[in-house]
Design an enzyme around this catalytic site. Structure first.
Site, short mmCIF file in Angstrom:
data_model
loop_
_atom_site.label_atom_id
_atom_site.label_comp_id
_atom_site.label_asym_id
_atom_site.label_seq_id
_atom_site.Cartn_x
_atom_site.Cartn_y
_atom_site.Cartn_z
N ASP A 62 0.81 -1.21 -0.27
CA ASP A 62 -0.08 -0.16 -0.12
C ASP A 62 0.58 1.15 0.29
O ASP A 62 1.66 1.38 0.33
CB ASP A 62 -1.27 0.00 1.07
CG ASP A 62 -2.20 0.97 0.92
OD1 ASP A 62 -2.71 0.96 0.37
OD2 ASP A 62 -2.82 1.62 2.13
N TYR A 84 1.04 5.70 -0.17
CA TYR A 84 0.79 6.95 0.64
C TYR A 84 1.18 7.63 -0.80
O TYR A 84 1.60 9.38 -0.05
CB TYR A 84 1.21 6.83 1.69
CG TYR A 84 1.00 7.84 2.23
CD1 TYR A 84 -0.30 8.31 3.03
CD2 TYR A 84 1.99 8.68 2.86
CE1 TYR A 84 -0.69 9.02 4.11
CE2 TYR A 84 1.97 9.79 4.92
CZ TYR A 84 0.14 9.80 4.66
OH TYR A 84 -0.17 10.75 5.59
N HIS A 110 -4.11 13.98 0.36
CA HIS A 110 -4.19 12.98 1.76
C HIS A 110 -2.57 13.40 2.75
O HIS A 110 -3.52 13.65 3.69
CB HIS A 110 -4.25 11.53 1.50
CG HIS A 110 -4.16 10.47 2.56
ND1 HIS A 110 -5.46 10.87 3.79
CD2 HIS A 110 -3.41 9.53 2.67
CE1 HIS A 110 -5.23 9.52 4.07
NE2 HIS A 110 -4.42 8.61 4.02
N GLU A 120 -10.76 3.69 3.43
CA GLU A 120 -9.45 4.52 2.40
C GLU A 120 -9.83 3.82 1.61
O GLU A 120 -10.07 3.22 0.94
CB GLU A 120 -8.03 4.34 3.48
CG GLU A 120 -7.84 4.15 4.11
CD GLU A 120 -6.07 5.14 4.29
OE1 GLU A 120 -5.22 4.13 4.65
OE2 GLU A 120 -6.34 5.84 5.45
N GLU A 158 -8.93 3.46 -2.08
CA GLU A 158 -8.52 3.35 -3.53
C GLU A 158 -8.30 2.95 -4.21
O GLU A 158 -9.58 2.46 -4.76
CB GLU A 158 -7.39 3.73 -2.26
CG GLU A 158 -6.51 3.81 -1.04
CD GLU A 158 -5.36 3.00 -0.22
OE1 GLU A 158 -4.93 2.36 -1.58
OE2 GLU A 158 -5.16 2.70 0.75
N ASP A 170 -9.04 0.48 1.69
CA ASP A 170 -8.31 0.04 2.82
C ASP A 170 -8.27 0.33 4.19
O ASP A 170 -8.22 1.63 4.91
CB ASP A 170 -6.48 0.65 2.26
CG ASP A 170 -6.04 -0.01 2.95
OD1 ASP A 170 -5.81 -0.54 4.24
OD2 ASP A 170 -5.04 0.87 3.70
N ARG A 230 -8.64 3.79 13.36
CA ARG A 230 -7.61 4.95 13.51
C ARG A 230 -7.18 5.36 14.94
O ARG A 230 -5.36 5.65 15.12
CB ARG A 230 -8.07 5.93 13.30
CG ARG A 230 -8.61 6.34 11.50
CD ARG A 230 -7.47 6.06 10.86
NE ARG A 230 -8.05 6.62 9.61
CZ ARG A 230 -7.90 6.45 8.22
NH1 ARG A 230 -6.36 5.82 8.59
NH2 ARG A 230 -8.13 6.56 7.16
N GLN A 253 -4.47 2.15 15.22
CA GLN A 253 -2.87 2.78 14.22
C GLN A 253 -2.20 4.10 15.14
O GLN A 253 -0.64 4.24 15.22
CB GLN A 253 -4.03 3.50 13.03
CG GLN A 253 -2.62 3.87 11.93
CD GLN A 253 -2.73 4.58 10.74
OE1 GLN A 253 -4.31 4.17 10.25
NE2 GLN A 253 -2.14 4.65 9.73
N LYS A 274 -4.38 -1.62 10.16
CA LYS A 274 -4.67 -2.33 8.46
C LYS A 274 -4.75 -3.70 8.33
O LYS A 274 -5.01 -4.05 6.98
CB LYS A 274 -3.19 -1.40 7.72
CG LYS A 274 -2.92 -0.54 8.12
CD LYS A 274 -4.20 0.88 7.07
CE LYS A 274 -3.70 2.13 7.08
NZ LYS A 274 -4.07 2.92 6.59
N THR A 324 -8.95 -5.85 3.95
CA THR A 324 -8.90 -5.01 2.67
C THR A 324 -10.21 -5.51 1.53
O THR A 324 -8.96 -6.20 1.18
CB THR A 324 -7.31 -4.84 1.93
OG1 THR A 324 -6.46 -4.73 3.08
CG2 THR A 324 -7.52 -4.19 1.16
N THR A 374 -4.23 6.44 0.27
CA THR A 374 -6.13 7.26 -0.32
C THR A 374 -5.68 8.70 -0.90
O THR A 374 -5.01 8.71 -1.40
CB THR A 374 -6.36 7.83 1.49
OG1 THR A 374 -6.33 6.75 1.89
CG2 THR A 374 -7.48 8.51 1.47
N GLU A 391 -10.36 12.57 7.05
CA GLU A 391 -10.44 13.40 6.96
C GLU A 391 -11.57 14.19 6.82
O GLU A 391 -11.89 15.98 6.92
CB GLU A 391 -9.32 13.95 5.64
CG GLU A 391 -7.66 13.31 5.56
CD GLU A 391 -7.50 12.43 4.12
OE1 GLU A 391 -7.77 11.31 4.10
OE2 GLU A 391 -6.96 13.54 3.49
CA CA Z 1 -4.10 3.12 2.83
#
Ligand code: CA
Length: 426
Positions: free
Chosen positions: A134, A136, A141, A207, A209, A241, A245, A248, A261, A265, A358, A372
């Site tokens: 994955d 970023y 983002h 997320e 994606e 994904d 939070r 994380q 994570k 998925t 994301t 977000e």
């Molecule tokens: Ca991700």
């Protein structure tokens, strides 16, 4: 092949909002009540064309196939035949489905065997996924997350503009759309307590994606050049994904996300090929500073793909669209991601899945995560039911959709859906 005038004898392929026009022809794995055996199909209109039936009838033989590749529970054997075979199969399927081609259109018995109503089919994971990585790569983002958790004045870390930052994800928990997603348990560090507690995630997020599937691997020790990287991509899927939070925030120092994570998925069931995406190629955002030489490529390497995230609470009739964004906003391209991934000599294999990261756009309604959209939970989003959400609740169904808008047709991905179910008792 992507001519807007292409017409099929499958009438449902011409509905204006139909995602599976003749110009699309995405590959997937399906089964149905008549035949429980998972096998390869392509989506056209509201039906699935069973390629294993065409193959055994002698109507479809991809270049280089010594034995049947479509009566298989994943696409890996077909993908391994290489791009000439992908191209010849696409050309032949286009021909067989074209309005003026009679070989399947006028053969009632064969048509009845080869066409399956999509509403009656079960869709399965389209490929066997050996590895999942994955990235970023959305500047918006990364800027939003950096501003929220670090420094609003200086949100991007110094490495971000130099490389597509990524981490190795977990392939075993990649699931196909429709698979329920169990809220994870884990360690949470609450601000008012000295030690972490153990319990159900309280900040479950999505997320939005796009994932790409490796179509041609590279040998260990041999990097893929940026200019050639797109030749190694078979196609793309929508990818959610799922992210915990609160887990994380506590676990990610210093090695990055782990349990936050790895629990699930979700990907969409249809792989939209690079050939189908070709008409929607567009210019990527300007990159400054200029990337190091191994990350440079000439020409256009972004793709104009409309993306949406939707939420439907348990029992509600309607979905609320909570985000509208576009894949073209991505700062780092798929080619740059793959070049960076392999520049160390890391090998990739057919079926490997790469997540974009994301995808957030420039405006607050185009952010690709609840984190977000709600700015860390401070500004809950309003749903059409009158309820609000800071993060996903049990019973919520989260759906990603995506499509390229052609002149009178759509190249779409179908739905990437997962419903949240309650955590195991902690
Ligand atoms: Ca991700």
């Amino acid at each position: 092949m992507t001519d807007a005038r292409l017409k099929s004898w499958v009438q449902s392929a011409h509905q204006p909002a139909c995602e599976f026009a003749l110009q699309n022809l995405p590959y997937g794995i399906f089964s149905d009540p008549r035949n429980r055996q998972p096998r390869v199909g392509v989506a056209i209109g509201d039906v699935i064309l069973d390629l294993s039936v065409l193959e055994s009838a002698g109507l479809l033989a991809p270049d280089g196939a010594a034995s049947p590749v479509f009566a298989a529970p994943d696409l890996n054997a077909f993908i391994a035949l290489g791009r000439p075979a992908w191209r010849s199969a696409r050309a032949r399927i286009t021909e067989l489905l074209s309005a003026d081609n009679t070989s399947l259109r006028d053969d009632a018995l064969l048509r009845q065997r080869a066409l399956v109503n999509m509403a009656e089919a079960t869709l399965h994971l389209p490929v066997e996924i050996g590895g999942y990585t994955d990235f970023y790569s959305s500047r918006e983002h990364a800027t939003n997350v950096g501003a929220m958790f670090r420094d609003p004045e200086n949100p991007l870390l110094p490495n971000w503009l130099e490389m597509p930052v990524g981490y190795n994800g977990r392939a075993s928990s990649v699931v196909v759309s429709g698979t329920p997603v169990r809220r994870p348990n884990g360690q949470i560090k609450l601000p008012d307590q000295e030690r972490a507690i153990f319990g159900a995630c309280r900040k479950l997020d999505i997320e939005l994606e796009l994932g790409f599937i490796i179509g041609k691997g590279n040998a260990l020790g041999e990097p893929i050049a940026c200019e050639q990287a797109e030749d190694h991509i078979f196609g793309t899927v929508l990818l959610n994904d799922w992210s915990a939070r609160d887990l994380q925030a506590w676990e990610y120092v210093p090695l990055g996300p782990f349990n936050a994570k790895t629990f699930a998925t979700t990907i969409s069931p249809w792989i939209v090929t690079m050939d189908a995406l070709e008409p929607f190629r567009t210019r990527q955002p300007d990159q400054s500073p200029e990337p190091l030489a191994y990350l440079r490529h000439a020409g256009h390497h972004a793709f104009d793909i409309e993306l949406e995230a939707r939420l439907r609470p348990e029992g509600a009739r309607d979905e609320t669209t909570i985000s509208r964004t576009n894949f073209k906003y991505m700062y780092w391209t798929m080619a740059q991601q793959l070049a960076h991934h392999t520049v160390s000599g890391c090998n990739t294999r057919i079926g490997d899945l790469m997540g974009s990261g994301t995808i957030s756009g420039p405006t607050p309604d185009s952010y690709g995560s609840l984190l977000e959209l709600t700015w860390g939970g401070k500004n809950p989003v309003a749903l059409r039911t009158g309820a609000t959400r800071s993060f996903a609740e049990d019973g919520d169904e989260l759906t990603l959709t995506g499509w390229c808008q052609g002149d009178g047709y759509r190249v779409g991905f179908g739905r990437c859906t997962g419903k949240v179910v309650a955590a195991y008792p902690a």
